[in-house]
Design a protein around this motif. Sequence first.
Motif, mmCIF file in Angstrom:
data_model
loop_
_atom_site.group_PDB
_atom_site.id
_atom_site.type_symbol
_atom_site.label_atom_id
_atom_site.label_comp_id
_atom_site.label_asym_id
_atom_site.label_seq_id
_atom_site.Cartn_x
_atom_site.Cartn_y
_atom_site.Cartn_z
ATOM 1 N N ASN A 173 0.780 -1.228 0.000
ATOM 2 C CA ASN A 173 0.000 0.000 0.000
ATOM 3 C C ASN A 173 0.816 1.284 0.000
ATOM 4 O O ASN A 173 1.856 1.377 0.653
ATOM 5 N N LYS A 174 0.253 2.263 -0.709
ATOM 6 C CA LYS A 174 0.727 3.631 -0.578
ATOM 7 C C LYS A 174 0.031 4.217 0.639
ATOM 8 O O LYS A 174 -1.188 4.357 0.658
ATOM 9 N N MET A 175 0.797 4.523 1.661
ATOM 10 C CA MET A 175 0.237 5.062 2.899
ATOM 11 C C MET A 175 -0.028 6.561 2.722
ATOM 12 O O MET A 175 0.756 7.264 2.092
ATOM 13 N N ARG A 176 -1.122 7.031 3.320
ATOM 14 C CA ARG A 176 -1.471 8.438 3.122
ATOM 15 C C ARG A 176 -0.498 9.377 3.835
ATOM 16 O O ARG A 176 -0.056 10.382 3.257
ATOM 17 N N GLU A 177 -0.139 9.076 5.075
ATOM 18 C CA GLU A 177 0.654 10.013 5.862
ATOM 19 C C GLU A 177 2.145 9.825 5.600
ATOM 20 O O GLU A 177 2.645 8.692 5.589
ATOM 21 N N PRO A 178 2.897 10.925 5.403
ATOM 22 C CA PRO A 178 4.337 10.811 5.146
ATOM 23 C C PRO A 178 5.084 9.994 6.203
ATOM 24 O O PRO A 178 6.029 9.274 5.873
ATOM 25 N N ALA A 179 4.657 10.076 7.462
ATOM 26 C CA ALA A 179 5.343 9.348 8.531
ATOM 27 C C ALA A 179 5.294 7.838 8.341
ATOM 28 O O ALA A 179 6.116 7.112 8.908
ATOM 29 N N ARG A 180 4.346 7.344 7.523
ATOM 30 C CA ARG A 180 4.178 5.896 7.365
ATOM 31 C C ARG A 180 4.550 5.400 5.959
ATOM 32 O O ARG A 180 4.499 4.195 5.712
ATOM 33 N N ARG A 181 4.922 6.295 5.056
ATOM 34 C CA ARG A 181 5.118 5.902 3.658
ATOM 35 C C ARG A 181 6.154 4.789 3.487
ATOM 36 O O ARG A 181 5.997 3.885 2.673
ATOM 37 N N VAL A 202 3.142 -14.583 -6.579
ATOM 38 C CA VAL A 202 2.356 -13.798 -5.626
ATOM 39 C C VAL A 202 1.835 -12.552 -6.345
ATOM 40 O O VAL A 202 2.584 -11.592 -6.565
ATOM 41 N N PRO A 203 0.572 -12.551 -6.741
ATOM 42 C CA PRO A 203 0.032 -11.363 -7.404
ATOM 43 C C PRO A 203 0.001 -10.155 -6.459
ATOM 44 O O PRO A 203 -0.351 -10.290 -5.286
ATOM 45 N N VAL A 204 0.406 -9.014 -6.975
ATOM 46 C CA VAL A 204 0.278 -7.755 -6.235
ATOM 47 C C VAL A 204 -0.887 -6.997 -6.870
ATOM 48 O O VAL A 204 -0.764 -6.478 -7.985
ATOM 49 N N TRP A 205 -2.004 -6.990 -6.185
ATOM 50 C CA TRP A 205 -3.236 -6.416 -6.757
ATOM 51 C C TRP A 205 -3.133 -4.904 -6.912
ATOM 52 O O TRP A 205 -3.768 -4.326 -7.802
ATOM 53 N N LEU A 206 -2.392 -4.270 -6.041
ATOM 54 C CA LEU A 206 -2.172 -2.822 -6.110
ATOM 55 C C LEU A 206 -0.852 -2.562 -5.406
ATOM 56 O O LEU A 206 -0.657 -3.022 -4.283
ATOM 57 N N ASP A 207 0.068 -1.834 -6.073
ATOM 58 C CA ASP A 207 1.376 -1.652 -5.445
ATOM 59 C C ASP A 207 1.519 -0.261 -4.861
ATOM 60 O O ASP A 207 0.665 0.615 -5.037
ATOM 61 N N ARG A 208 2.607 -0.065 -4.165
ATOM 62 C CA ARG A 208 2.817 1.150 -3.390
ATOM 63 C C ARG A 208 3.147 2.362 -4.253
ATOM 64 O O ARG A 208 3.272 3.478 -3.750
ATOM 65 N N ASN A 209 3.290 2.165 -5.548
ATOM 66 C CA ASN A 209 3.567 3.278 -6.450
ATOM 67 C C ASN A 209 2.297 3.904 -7.012
ATOM 68 O O ASN A 209 2.373 4.918 -7.718
ATOM 69 N N TYR A 210 1.143 3.288 -6.735
ATOM 70 C CA TYR A 210 -0.099 3.892 -7.212
ATOM 71 C C TYR A 210 -0.289 5.235 -6.516
ATOM 72 O O TYR A 210 0.001 5.381 -5.327
ATOM 73 N N LYS A 211 -0.783 6.230 -7.234
ATOM 74 C CA LYS A 211 -0.729 7.602 -6.722
ATOM 75 C C LYS A 211 -1.754 7.920 -5.635
ATOM 76 O O LYS A 211 -1.611 8.934 -4.940
ATOM 77 N N PHE A 212 -2.768 7.075 -5.473
ATOM 78 C CA PHE A 212 -3.774 7.343 -4.449
ATOM 79 C C PHE A 212 -3.613 6.351 -3.301
ATOM 80 O O PHE A 212 -3.306 5.183 -3.513
ATOM 81 N N PRO A 213 -3.870 6.801 -2.059
ATOM 82 C CA PRO A 213 -3.563 5.964 -0.890
ATOM 83 C C PRO A 213 -4.636 4.922 -0.575
ATOM 84 O O PRO A 213 -5.834 5.113 -0.835
ATOM 85 N N ILE A 214 -4.184 3.839 0.006
ATOM 86 C CA ILE A 214 -5.057 2.817 0.571
ATOM 87 C C ILE A 214 -4.293 2.169 1.713
ATOM 88 O O ILE A 214 -3.068 2.049 1.657
ATOM 89 N N GLU A 215 -5.004 1.771 2.786
ATOM 90 C CA GLU A 215 -4.333 1.157 3.931
ATOM 91 C C GLU A 215 -5.102 -0.083 4.381
ATOM 92 O O GLU A 215 -6.333 -0.157 4.249
ATOM 93 N N GLY A 216 -4.362 -1.054 4.918
ATOM 94 C CA GLY A 216 -4.916 -2.361 5.222
ATOM 95 C C GLY A 216 -6.007 -2.359 6.270
ATOM 96 O O GLY A 216 -6.854 -3.265 6.280
#
Length: 411
Positions: A173-181, A202-216
């Motif tokens: 995931n691309k984390m929203r907050e800079p402290a967690r990126r 191991v499929p990666v359904w969405l990687d951390r380079n996607y420009k919009f954030p998502i968190e587990g």
Amino acid sequence: MKHPLHVTSEIGELQTVLLKRPGFELENLTPDYLQQLLFDDIPYLPVIQQEHDYFAQTLRNRGIEVLYLEKLASEALVDKNIKEEFVCRILEEGKTEGNVSHQTLKDYLLSFSNEDLIQKIMGGVRKNEIETSKKAQLYEFMEDHYPFYLDPMPNLYFTRDPAAVIGDGLTINKMREPARRRESLFMEYIIKYHPRFATHHVPVWLDRNYKFPIEGGDELILNEETIAIGVSARTSAKAIERLALNLFKNPDASFKKVLAIEIPKCRAFMHLDTVFTMVDYDKFTIHPAIQGPQGNMNIYILEKGPDEETLKISHRTSLMESLKEVLGLKDLVLIPCGGGDAIASAREQWNDGSNTLAIAPGVVVTYDRNYVSNALLREHGIEVIEVLSSELSRGRGGPRCMSMPIVRKDI
């Protein structure tokens, strides 16, 4: 070995889980930088470690394999080139500035063994660790008062958020907050290079380079065909749409529906799992404050559209009716945090009373401090296993936040 990732529900018997033991990163918390590092308080390290060890042993006592993020990350740095690349990426994403050169910090970090390197990166690099003789310019001696060259990562013990297993794949995931990126970078290297995972598809359904954030914490797997995802302070609707498209067009995925649930965007309701978790086939915890008048909410069902880049989206307003629809249930129970009492629910929600970790259908791990919610769960036939929580709860996350399921049995 069987496939190393497999999660098709929230409640299937938990077999393997990823944790992170709180470490020196918490000792680098100070009042001046709490907000920047997303903390409200400073946990006492010896006690939070004892409580976390108790949590881990509670899981082991139920036959669950416990893996540690820090150990897997150190084992993933299988050769010198990977280790150097990892350090460079950490430094680039850590946005270290002016008072010491990139090369000096890189050399300093690479001087550690793999295990100590990971602990140092997680714990942060203080300015007083670098020898004064390494500084060559006047401004480097006239430093500002900020104490770190590389910030600590105190949120890492919440392993739920940087990545989430969905089926036999995962989101990194691309984390929203800079402290967690930087947190999700560990999982990227683990999946790519650790011997446990690297030899498998191991499929990666969405990687951390996607420009919009998502968190587990916003990703909940309701069954083998349906995922619920919170539209929250930390997860954007754009990321949910992209994840749904990627899942629907991939033959390795069994998922046919994504339930997007909007929740208030505030600190107390950080992720969907802080206000809503699944505890049995037909039972869920809920914080009543996320519902509007008559229980109305903004809920959207995303399904495959006429082509690979199109979604069919339909709107709903009732969480209970939406869940019954996607799960094929005639009835279900929403168990209110704190029993719905205005004071108890607000207090226990702050201490993650709705953040339960299901380890089997009808069996959950919770914080001991949320006694009102725990009693109500038991009244509804749920087996509740309480863990210590005086210091763990100071990070604003509960047992589900602190755990990343790797393998669950199908239900």
